[in-house]
Design an enzyme around this catalytic site. Structure first.
Site, mmCIF file in Angstrom:
data_model
loop_
_atom_site.group_PDB
_atom_site.id
_atom_site.type_symbol
_atom_site.label_atom_id
_atom_site.label_comp_id
_atom_site.label_asym_id
_atom_site.label_seq_id
_atom_site.Cartn_x
_atom_site.Cartn_y
_atom_site.Cartn_z
ATOM 1 N N SER A 26 32.977 36.149 32.048
ATOM 2 C CA SER A 26 33.930 35.062 32.169
ATOM 3 C C SER A 26 34.242 34.398 31.008
ATOM 4 O O SER A 26 33.732 34.566 29.825
ATOM 5 C CB SER A 26 33.625 34.018 33.188
ATOM 6 O OG SER A 26 32.797 33.197 32.913
ATOM 7 N N TYR A 59 37.701 36.837 33.394
ATOM 8 C CA TYR A 59 38.154 35.736 34.045
ATOM 9 C C TYR A 59 37.847 34.507 33.714
ATOM 10 O O TYR A 59 36.875 34.071 33.203
ATOM 11 C CB TYR A 59 37.613 36.010 35.538
ATOM 12 C CG TYR A 59 36.309 36.052 35.863
ATOM 13 C CD1 TYR A 59 35.769 34.729 36.208
ATOM 14 C CD2 TYR A 59 35.675 37.066 35.716
ATOM 15 C CE1 TYR A 59 34.417 34.796 36.549
ATOM 16 C CE2 TYR A 59 34.157 36.999 35.841
ATOM 17 C CZ TYR A 59 33.705 35.864 36.210
ATOM 18 O OH TYR A 59 32.189 36.073 36.461
#
EC number: 4.1.1.11
Length: 133
Positions: A26, A59
């Site tokens: 992430s 993400y």
């Protein structure tokens, strides 16, 4: 109905403050920047490293409120170094007939990742090469 993948928003020239190989993946971004860029937690984003020329998809996850940290986590941490400038981009699917009216949002930050300006993306690239005419 045909859809096109279009730029939704981008955080322009953010400065990477940390790269954490041991985290699961992430990119950590403050809730304030996520909100103005209309990026949700766990939404897919592309990260384009202006400094190194690398690109990757990951993400977004929410950082601490009021933080100016941009932390790339997991394997992608190999692709950045703290101090690198990056563009963090999100995309959306838009009906083809609505594409002409679509205006992506650009979030500009200063060298400390503090909000500087929010505006629609402007089409057109200014050439830095003088016209030979």
């Amino acid at each position: 109905m045909a859809y096109r993948k279009m730029l939704k928003s981008k955080i322009h020239r953010a400065c990477v403050t940390q790269a954490d190989l041991d985290y699961e993946g992430s990119i950590t971004i403050s809730p304030e920047l996520l909100k103005v860029a209309n990026i949700l937690p766990y939404e897919a984003v592309n990260v384009w490293n202006i400094t190194a020329g690398t690109r990757f998809e990951t993400y977004a996850i929410t950082g601490e409120k009021g933080s100016t940290d941009i932390c790339v986590n997991g394997a992608a941490a190999h692709l950045v170094t703290p101090g690198d400038l990056v563009i963090i981009a999100s995309f959306t699917q838009i009906l083809e007939e609505d594409c002409a009216a679509h205006e992506p949002t650009v979030v500009f930050v200063d060298q400390f990742n503090r909000l500087k300006e929010i505006r629609p993306e402007r089409i057109g690239v200014k050439s830095r090469i003088p016209n030979p005419a």
